[in-house]
Design a protein around this motif. Structure first.
Motif, mmCIF file in Angstrom:
data_model
loop_
_atom_site.group_PDB
_atom_site.id
_atom_site.type_symbol
_atom_site.label_atom_id
_atom_site.label_comp_id
_atom_site.label_asym_id
_atom_site.label_seq_id
_atom_site.Cartn_x
_atom_site.Cartn_y
_atom_site.Cartn_z
ATOM 1 N N TYR A 178 44.221 50.207 54.847
ATOM 2 C CA TYR A 178 44.881 49.045 54.552
ATOM 3 C C TYR A 178 46.586 49.498 54.276
ATOM 4 O O TYR A 178 46.713 50.416 53.773
ATOM 5 C CB TYR A 178 44.654 48.266 53.308
ATOM 6 C CG TYR A 178 43.339 47.693 53.357
ATOM 7 C CD1 TYR A 178 43.254 46.343 53.829
ATOM 8 C CD2 TYR A 178 42.202 48.283 52.974
ATOM 9 C CE1 TYR A 178 42.040 45.842 54.083
ATOM 10 C CE2 TYR A 178 40.779 47.839 53.046
ATOM 11 C CZ TYR A 178 40.979 46.509 53.580
ATOM 12 O OH TYR A 178 39.744 45.780 53.780
ATOM 13 N N HIS A 180 51.096 48.066 55.369
ATOM 14 C CA HIS A 180 51.797 46.781 55.862
ATOM 15 C C HIS A 180 51.766 47.048 57.648
ATOM 16 O O HIS A 180 51.993 45.816 58.314
ATOM 17 C CB HIS A 180 53.129 46.737 55.384
ATOM 18 C CG HIS A 180 52.957 46.445 53.895
ATOM 19 N ND1 HIS A 180 52.794 44.970 53.285
ATOM 20 C CD2 HIS A 180 53.397 47.181 52.556
ATOM 21 C CE1 HIS A 180 53.026 45.078 52.255
ATOM 22 N NE2 HIS A 180 53.154 46.062 51.690
ATOM 23 N N SER A 181 51.931 48.055 57.775
ATOM 24 C CA SER A 181 52.080 48.593 59.292
ATOM 25 C C SER A 181 51.544 49.743 59.666
ATOM 26 O O SER A 181 51.659 50.671 58.747
ATOM 27 C CB SER A 181 53.469 48.041 59.871
ATOM 28 O OG SER A 181 54.491 49.043 59.288
ATOM 29 N N HIS A 184 53.743 52.587 58.370
ATOM 30 C CA HIS A 184 53.836 53.011 56.870
ATOM 31 C C HIS A 184 52.949 54.223 56.678
ATOM 32 O O HIS A 184 52.884 54.668 55.530
ATOM 33 C CB HIS A 184 53.686 51.682 55.963
ATOM 34 C CG HIS A 184 54.855 50.981 56.362
ATOM 35 N ND1 HIS A 184 54.990 50.018 57.097
ATOM 36 C CD2 HIS A 184 55.987 50.502 55.189
ATOM 37 C CE1 HIS A 184 56.064 49.233 56.836
ATOM 38 N NE2 HIS A 184 56.617 49.648 55.649
#
Length: 356
Positions: A178, A180-181, A184
């Motif tokens: 998991y 954000h992109s 990251h």
């Protein structure tokens, strides 16, 4: 333009079927109150109000036309074209079908899911078993149950081998990260590196129906497990452990690997083990019978192979620690899978995970 999905869904929920609308009008004309109509027709107050209002304005119970412009893509013709293509080849991709029908993939998905009511199902992997193997599995399965029922005072010993490598095992379907992109995350966190021929070790282990478990036996790296190697391991490692743990009150089992079913191995096992299931007892293509196959190896691999190991020595250390720590209660699963009469019990996935 089409109304928003929220407005459209609210509009649909406020509408009733033609039969239901006729029922509402008949009940109202019979002199029933709105509350009584709601209970008998099982509808809300707003539906009763809308139906009666429409009936007073038009004199019939036909529903209002669907708001928005007429469909230009999801027409009956296109729906039928897509239906025929899916029937001819259910494995055809959305992209290819949309290109053939000359509509967008978004509209095609709506046709497939909403108009045709179809779902995308994954292909299942199943063992290909011949009719002769099915009969043999049934006959030998009955023999196994009879043996277990007649040997309630003996311990069942289930044995197996498995290859572990220093490389981490990743489940491409279930393992997720998991963020954000992808930018990251560090490369090592979101990337699984693999080698063509990673180093590894062959491991032998056994569990018993009384909750006991054997020590792990590591086969020397590069050694092929043939009849001679397997017999040496049985004589030096397995037989002493079985004798010390169970005396003469046990039955030793093994699967149908070539090293197990050779004549020299079968003769040695019959001579030295007080109870032994020969190659004519084990059903073909039946790894789910052995607790080592259907439960314990996967649990051990999930714990040890979550990360890569620097060497085979480090892998062996991790295997021994996991075997002693996490799997201390796992042999009890082999005992719980069989009732007092030898009937296999059904277990939920949750119970296996919590117990093991």
């Amino acid at each position: 333009m089409y109304p928003s999905s929220f407005v459209y869904s609210k509009w649909l929920s406020s509408m009733a079927s033609k039969a239901k609308r006729d029922q509402i009008v008949a009940l109202k004309e019979a002199g029933l109150t709105t509350m009584q109509v709601m209970k008998k027709a099982n509808v809300c107050r707003k539906t009763v109000y809308n139906v009666m209002k429409r009936y007073k304005e038009t004199g019939n119970t036909t529903s209002k036309p669907i708001p928005g412009r007429k469909r230009s893509v999801r027409t009956k013709r296109n729906v039928e074209r897509v239906k025929k293509r899916v029937q001819r080849n259910p494995r055809r991709s959305m992209r290819a079908t949309a290109k053939e029908v000359n509509i967008s993939r978004t509209s095609l998905r709506r046709i497939v899911k909403q108009d045709l009511g179809l779902k995308a199902l994954k292909m299942q992997h199943r063992q290909l078993i011949s009719a002769a193997s099915k009969k043999k599995r049934l006959d030998r399965g009955k023999m196994m149950l009879q043996e277990i029922q007649s040997a309630t005072d003996k311990v069942m010993v289930w044995s197996d081998e498995k290859m572990f490598t220093v490389q981490a095992v990743v489940n491409s379907q279930n393992d997720r990260v998991y963020a954000h992109s992808a930018q990251h995350l560090p490369e090592g966190c979101r990337t699984h590196f693999h080698r063509q021929n990673p180093a590894g070790v062959m491991v032998w282990a056994a569990v018993a129906s009384d909750g006991s478990k054997s020590p792990l036996v590591f086969i020397q790296e590069g050694v092929k497990v043939n009849s001679q190697v397997y017999l040496q391991m049985l004589e030096e490692k397995v037989l002493p452990w079985c004798t010390n743990a169970f005396g003469n009150q046990y039955v030793f089992t093994q699967d149908g690997a070539p090293a197990h079913t050779s004549n020299i191995t079968q003769a040695w096992c019959k001579q030295h083990f007080p109870g032994f299931w020969d190659k004519n007892m084990w059903p073909p293509s039946s790894p789910d019978i052995n607790p080592m196959e259907f439960a314990i190896w996967s649990i051990l691999e999930r714990d040890v192979s979550r990360v890569s190991h620097s060497s085979v020595t480090a892998l062996k250390t991790a295997l021994m620690k996991s075997w002693q720590r996490q799997l201390v209660n796992c042999p009890a699963r082999s005992r719980s899978c069989w009732g007092k009469k030898g009937i296999k019990k059904k277990k939920k996935k949750k119970s296996m995970r919590t117990t093991c």
